[in-house]
Design an enzyme around this catalytic site. Structure first.
Site, PDB file in Angstrom:
ATOM      1  CG  LEU A 135      16.412 -23.464  -8.907  1.00 40.93           C
ATOM      2  CD1 LEU A 135      16.464 -22.624 -10.251  1.00 40.93           C
ATOM      3  CD2 LEU A 135      17.763 -23.439  -8.325  1.00 40.93           C
ATOM      4  CG  ASP A 136      16.049 -21.005  -2.124  1.00 39.86           C
ATOM      5  OD1 ASP A 136      15.991 -21.988  -1.442  1.00 39.86           O
ATOM      6  OD2 ASP A 136      17.235 -20.538  -1.648  1.00 39.86           O
ATOM      7  NE  ARG A 137       7.901 -17.239  -1.892  1.00 41.47           N
ATOM      8  CZ  ARG A 137       6.529 -17.535  -1.796  1.00 41.47           C
ATOM      9  NH1 ARG A 137       5.555 -17.194  -2.909  1.00 41.47           N
ATOM     10  NH2 ARG A 137       6.152 -18.192  -0.835  1.00 41.47           N
TER      11      ARG A 137
END
Length: 295
Positions: A135-137
């Site tokens: 998952l993106d930051r």
């Protein structure tokens, strides 16, 4: 029903009828107050059939064995960025907060893998966290990490057969016109690592996103997304294509940032366990801040 052979620091029970875990505990564990029950569940002091479970709506079935810790167990794991939702000897399911990477990138970057590795070490587990998906930051939500190479490889190799429901919820900019639909096109990164879409094959990867509008105001919409393919930045690019980018998206958005965060959360994750083949179903609440925009 409570059963007699109490081992160590646990009280033991047998489930007699179907119920979500937290509701069942509140009804049956008379020795603890409602807040203590919740704290024990969050503190990883509840076992279902020998496995630690923290998911409040974990579905119980007749015959399952519940062990309730008499002490608030497992204070080893503490992180404001990561919550362990489920753990067994093969894998761990976590809910990640915004502001933390899924894996190591560069020197001393805050990442979920390192947080889990530290916990495994402190709890004397001889394993490390293996990244299966990312998952993106600034996206929050549910993720799986394998505890060994074989489980990681099984998950990666059979991902599309094992994962049967993966849904996100997002606050998008503007009022959605449609109640639901599908976006499908090809996604490819340019030299600056910006993903762009094309209605015809551009040498990229085919991406399919189904959407369902849950709530709307004139300014924003709460939308559920179901992924048929899991491409990089898929939801963020597809919502921008629709003219309703995810709020708080500095890369693909339009500057609309009501909550000062990327308003994207992975809230449903259902898969067949790669080793035991059991159905594993996890759902988190839609973030309170998202819901607050639609009161």
């Amino acid at each position: 029903m409570k059963y007699a052979n109490q081992k160590g620091d646990y009280d033991h029970y047998v489930v007699e009828q179907e119920a979500p875990l937290l509701a069942w505990l509140i009804d049956h564990v008379k020795s603890l107050s409602k807040s203590k029950v919740k704290a024990t569940l969050q503190g990883r002091g509840i076992k279902v059939d020998g496995k630690v479970v923290t998911q409040f709506d974990y579905p119980l079935k007749p015959g399952m064995k519940i062990a309730v810790s008499k002490t608030k167990r497992n204070d080893i794991f503490k992180s404001r960025y990561v919550k362990i939702v489920y753990e067994d000897r093969f894998l761990v399911v976590v809910e990640k907060n915004i502001g933390i990477l899924s894996m190591v990138a560069g020197h001393k970057s805050l990442n979920v893998k390192s947080v889990l590795d530290d916990y495994f070490k402190k709890s004397k587990q001889r394993c490390t966290a293996h990244v299966v998906h990312r998952l993106d930051r600034d996206t929050s939500g549910l993720m799986i990490y394998a505890k060994d190479m074989q489980t990681e490889q099984a998950l990666e190799r059979e991902w599309h057969d094992l994962v049967y429901d993966r849904r996100y919820v997002a606050v998008v900019s503007g009022e959605m016109e449609e109640d639901g639909g599908t976006v499908a096109n090809w996604l490819k990164d340019n030299k600056a690592y910006v993903t762009y879409s094309s209605p015809v094959d551009n040498g990229g990867k085919y991406a399919v996103t189904h959407f369902h509008t849950l709530k709307r105001t004139t300014d924003h919409s709460l939308v559920e997304f179901s992924l048929e393919t899991g491409r990089k930045n898929q939801i963020r690019v597809h919502t921008a294509d629709m003219g309703h980018p995810v709020c708080g998206d500095t890369k693909y958005g339009n500057g609309d940032d009501p909550l000062h965060r990327l308003c994207l959360h992975a809230y449903v994750l259902c898969f067949f366990h790669p080793v035991t083949h059991e159905r594993m179903e996890f759902q988190t609440l839609i973030p309170t801040s998202f819901r607050s925009l639609f009161k």
